[in-house]
Design an enzyme around this catalytic site. Structure first.
Site, short mmCIF file in Angstrom:
data_model
loop_
_atom_site.label_atom_id
_atom_site.label_comp_id
_atom_site.label_asym_id
_atom_site.label_seq_id
_atom_site.Cartn_x
_atom_site.Cartn_y
_atom_site.Cartn_z
N GLN A 194 4.31 39.68 90.97
CA GLN A 194 4.09 39.48 92.62
C GLN A 194 5.96 39.05 92.29
OE1 GLN A 194 1.95 39.55 95.01
NE2 GLN A 194 3.23 38.98 96.21
N HIS A 207 2.73 35.08 87.75
CA HIS A 207 2.84 35.53 88.72
C HIS A 207 3.32 36.93 88.64
CE1 HIS A 207 -0.07 39.11 90.18
NE2 HIS A 207 -0.17 38.34 91.47
N ARG A 261 -5.57 41.50 83.90
CA ARG A 261 -5.41 40.68 84.42
C ARG A 261 -6.45 39.25 84.10
NH1 ARG A 261 -6.05 39.92 90.65
NH2 ARG A 261 -3.76 39.69 90.87
N ASP A 287 1.79 29.74 99.18
CA ASP A 287 0.01 30.56 98.23
C ASP A 287 -1.37 30.35 99.26
OD1 ASP A 287 -1.58 32.15 96.68
OD2 ASP A 287 -0.60 31.69 95.19
N ARG A 324 4.89 44.87 96.42
CA ARG A 324 3.82 45.74 94.69
C ARG A 324 4.27 47.13 94.80
NH1 ARG A 324 0.61 41.65 94.00
NH2 ARG A 324 0.90 42.80 91.73
N CYS A 376 1.67 35.69 99.72
CA CYS A 376 1.74 36.98 97.92
C CYS A 376 -0.16 37.66 98.73
CB CYS A 376 1.70 36.77 96.80
SG CYS A 376 -0.02 35.20 96.57
#
Ligand code: CP
Ligand code: NVA
Length: 318
Positions: A144, A141, A114, A235, A303, A275
């Site tokens: 996700q 992402h 990340r 988001d 996830r 998310c």
């Protein structure tokens, strides 16, 4: 697309040993097979033992879901994770990325990273001889998005022909939703304030790979974009690294809160996704967040299942 377990293994055999830096690293069929594998793992119909493999986690930004779901996914696959944050490794003292990537490739079986720039992730993948997974960059992402479409598929039984509307910032999450959604044949609408649209090249990329005539639409009217959608997604308005823009963005995004009025425009059976982490009364109202339509915590759980499938596919456990 229907797969039996041999079909899933055959389709995913080509991704073994590869990287997952972008949703576009898998094709349409591989993405569908991965979701199918996630469903099998979640239901308990399928068990996979990777035999004590090690996933290194290099996270230069905060994380709850991604970090913990990778840790638990590896544990369930009979492997383990190592926390390799720059603060605890020589990376933080300036050891070059290309040396770090080559050394870690001798100890670990895969890396989940990340970081800020996609080009840094690509550099890791270039120097590492093991699979590298995008655990979020400023551009994408992709892990996700796998969980997001798994959640929609569980709800409706299909993806092809449905519409997902995302309202808010045209950010990393929006980019991966467009690419992954296009591959899965689901229509994607992205509604943002002017100046916060997703990157044009990502929109074009998504359109060029869209399966089953899926449409990718970009607009600036949240009500128009949400109309009739089966899934409505939002988001944060200021992503990690944009904290100093928070106040300015709150002004720019006025009218883009996913609240009861906006949700009213969607299909009457529409589900709500986020998310997480969420800022209540900013990008989403508390009422919508906690409503019957919300599948936000199912989405968070997914996830784990999606990443377990991803690790099994990349590490060749099928
Ligand atoms: N959704 C998500 O990636 O959450 P984390 O930042 O907690 O990993
Ligand atoms: N767009 C958000 C997603 C967090 C999971 C960010 O990058 O901070």
């Amino acid at each position: 697309m229907a797969f039996n377990s041999h079909g899933v293994a055959a389709v995913l055999s080509n991704v073994k040993g590869g990287d997952f830096l972008s949703s576009s690293d898998f094709n349409s069929e591989q993405t569908s097979a991965l979701l199918e594998l996630a469903i099998q793992l979640k239901s308990g119909d399928r068990r996979i033992d990777l035999g004590n493999r090690v996933l290194g986690l290099i996270f230069t930004k905060a994380s709850t879901r991604t970090r913990v779901s990778f840790q638990v996914a590896m544990a369930r696959l009979g492997g383990q994770t190592l926390d390799l944050n720059p603060q605890v490794t020589q990376l933080g003292r300036g050891e070059p990325l290309k040396d770090t990537a080559r050394v870690l490739s001798r100890f670990c079986d895969a890396l989940a990273i990340r970081t800020y720039e996609q080009k840094e992730l690509i550099e890791y993948a270039h120097w590492a001889s093991i699979p590298v997974i995008n655990a979020l960059t400023d551009l994408e992402h992709p892990c996700q998005a796998l969980a997001d479409f798994l959640t929609i598929q569980e709800e409706f039984g299909v993806l092809k022909g449905l519409t997902l509307s995302y309202v808010g910032d045209g950010n990393n999450v929006a980019h991966s939703l467009m690419i992954c959604g296009a591959l899965l044949g689901i229509n994607i609408r992205i509604g943002t304030p002017k100046g916060f649209e997703p990157l044009n090249e990502v929109v074009e990329q998504a359109r060029s790979i869209a399966a089953f005539d899926a449409k990718i639409e970009i607009g600036n009217d949240p009500f128009e974009m949400v109309k009739g959608a089966q899934a409505v997604y939002t988001d944060v308005w200021a992503s990690m690294g944009q904290e100093e823009e928070q106040l300015q963005r709150e002004k720019s995004f006025k009218g883009f809160c996913l609240n009861e009025d906006l949700l009213e425009e969607a299909d009457s059976e529409a589900i709500v996704l986020h998310c997480l982490p969420a800022h209540r009364e900013e990008e989403i109202s508390s009422g919508v967040f906690e409503s019957e339509s919300s599948r936000i915590f199912e989405q968070a759980e997914n996830r784990l299942h999606a990443q377990q499938a991803l690790l099994a596919a990349l590490l060749g456990g099928l």
